[in-house]
Design a protein around this motif. Sequence first.
Motif, PDB file in Angstrom:
ATOM      1  N   GLY A 192     -48.060 -13.684  23.808  1.00  9.94           N
ATOM      2  CA  GLY A 192     -48.829 -12.780  23.629  1.00  9.94           C
ATOM      3  C   GLY A 192     -49.652 -12.384  24.607  1.00  9.94           C
ATOM      4  N   TRP A 195     -48.673 -12.058  28.017  1.00  9.75           N
ATOM      5  CA  TRP A 195     -48.107 -11.483  28.928  1.00  9.75           C
ATOM      6  C   TRP A 195     -47.268 -10.292  28.538  1.00  9.75           C
ATOM      7  CZ3 TRP A 195     -42.931 -11.798  30.074  1.00  9.75           C
ATOM      8  CH2 TRP A 195     -42.194 -12.799  29.543  1.00  9.75           C
ATOM      9  N   SER A 196     -46.671  -9.252  29.083  1.00  9.20           N
ATOM     10  CA  SER A 196     -45.871  -8.283  28.509  1.00  9.20           C
ATOM     11  C   SER A 196     -45.446  -7.615  29.465  1.00  9.20           C
ATOM     12  CB  SER A 196     -46.671  -7.406  27.314  1.00  9.20           C
ATOM     13  OG  SER A 196     -45.818  -6.380  26.840  1.00  9.20           O
ATOM     14  N   THR A 213     -43.556  -4.718  27.896  1.00  7.68           N
ATOM     15  CA  THR A 213     -43.490  -3.547  27.100  1.00  7.68           C
ATOM     16  C   THR A 213     -44.782  -2.535  26.925  1.00  7.68           C
ATOM     17  OG1 THR A 213     -43.532  -4.902  25.171  1.00  7.68           O
ATOM     18  CG2 THR A 213     -41.333  -4.427  26.174  1.00  7.68           C
ATOM     19  N   ALA A 214     -45.740  -3.416  27.223  1.00  9.99           N
ATOM     20  CA  ALA A 214     -47.058  -2.783  26.899  1.00  9.99           C
ATOM     21  C   ALA A 214     -47.386  -1.754  27.916  1.00  9.99           C
ATOM     22  CB  ALA A 214     -48.256  -3.750  27.315  1.00  9.99           C
ATOM     23  N   ARG A 262     -47.852  -6.817  32.505  1.00  6.59           N
ATOM     24  CA  ARG A 262     -49.058  -6.899  32.177  1.00  6.59           C
ATOM     25  C   ARG A 262     -49.340  -8.414  31.788  1.00  6.59           C
ATOM     26  NH1 ARG A 262     -51.767  -2.727  28.215  1.00  6.59           N
ATOM     27  NH2 ARG A 262     -51.412  -1.478  30.166  1.00  6.59           N
TER      28      ARG A 262
END
Length: 535
Positions: free
Chosen positions: A363, A365-366, A368-369, A375
Amino acid sequence: MDRLIFLSLLLCLQLSGVCSKAQMTGNWGDQGNGTYVNPVLPADYSDLDAIRVGDDYYAISSTMQFSPGMVVLHSKDLINWEIAGHVVDDLTRISPQLNWDRMNSYGRGIWAGSIRYYNNKFWVYFGTPDDGFFMSSATNPAGPWEPVHHLWSVSGWDDCCSFCDDDGQLYFIATNFAVDPKNNKKYNIHLFRMTPDGKRLIMESDSIIHQSNGSEANKLYKINGLYYHYFSEVKPEGRVIMMARSKNIYGPWETRQLNHVDPKMDREPNQGGLLQAPAGKWYFLTHHGSGGWEGRPTSLLPVSWINGWPVIGKPDADTIGRMVWSGPKPISDKRKISIQSSDEFDTGKLNVQWEWNYQPRAGKWSLTARKGYLRLYAFMPVSARKQANVILRAGNTLTQRSMRTPNNTATVRIDVSHMADGQFSGLTHFSTTSYSLFGIKQENGIRTLVYDNNGKDTSGITISGESVWLRSTWGTEGISQYAFSTDGKTFKTVGNTYQLTWGSYRGDRIGIFNFNTREDNGYVDIAWFRYDYRK
């Protein structure tokens, strides 16, 4: 001697204590004319094993605390390699100490292992010095691999290999490097039978088949009806390659030394895999056991069969081999493959070269954000460990291996517009012995460019725009120079140079970091990371 050559030699010896002509010039790998120069991989691909399946070659390399773990390499010609994937996607299945909230297993974690192909599957076995032995299998070496299975919970063991005999019986060989209370000796090599599924050792089958000073790096082969037990051991000249052979897997074994070493010049080639090319010639893919700032690089050595023994390197008058730094390519292949390095973060998954420092925090790092960006959410470093090198205890550090080539340029573009006070994000080089951080730090709503060289900060340039470009450049000597840009075109150098180093059996890592020393707050968006290590 030419003064420039003398100074290059002196610098190389000072940096790593070991040297070769190839390392001095930075020449390596495929020469484009049917020949190659060692090392074929001038980076930290250590604790190797390798196999051939059909016309493809696969190798594995230890990763210790980096995640995903146990990297898998692929080649068509034994010279040009690419990363296929990793065996272990969740290090917490091995130990909670390898999670982002512990970060205290440097020099531990995933050590050497073996890769084999039998029963229509690839099989990887490996050990950790604290948790014992683990295994996984896959039909495709690029994955997915089955979740790692805990084969045996034990400490003080290493360097294992599985073996499938002609009758289908599975065996497991490994070194107990702790003191054996029965005979007060270290480095006993044990042989076990395994159950047909390869997931359990038959403990009552335990047999010690060898003991010597530092005997480890075990591999088992069956060639022309004979069993060959490959291992390394420490002799007065250094760590050398040994081989034992027998008509019976339990012995008696006849033992012979396969190579001579000069640690100051050849860096002790030892751990590796024995391979036969389709044309019939044999080779040995090996790491160099003496580490430099790039870690323990990879070389390919020719093998000469002399009186039934695979002599590694160029045979001396005593029919024991020595290091070979160049030669004809084993296989002519025109396909262009290489170790992956750049990432545009636009495919929905991280490219295979990336490894987090420890198992990453879910949660935080992403991909898709924000489409086309990585991110990274900032959170506080682990506070339980009191040490000066903050990057060793800061989560969300995404890394890859630094290459020892003449021209290295790594550039990252970061959107810093959503940073929070106490946050620091940017580029890093680090090992367990030293580090440098180059990036943006925010305090009181003001973002400042900061260069931290082992705790000595250089700062003062205020960054007002949304994006900043950060760059590191270095060559074969491993001296990094940082630079920044606010438009992506004009770069300005900052601070003194930084000497890349190695520590805890790992070479330097180039990486992207993001942490907050005050609270879990703020984030950055990484637009891309581009790393060119051209020859």
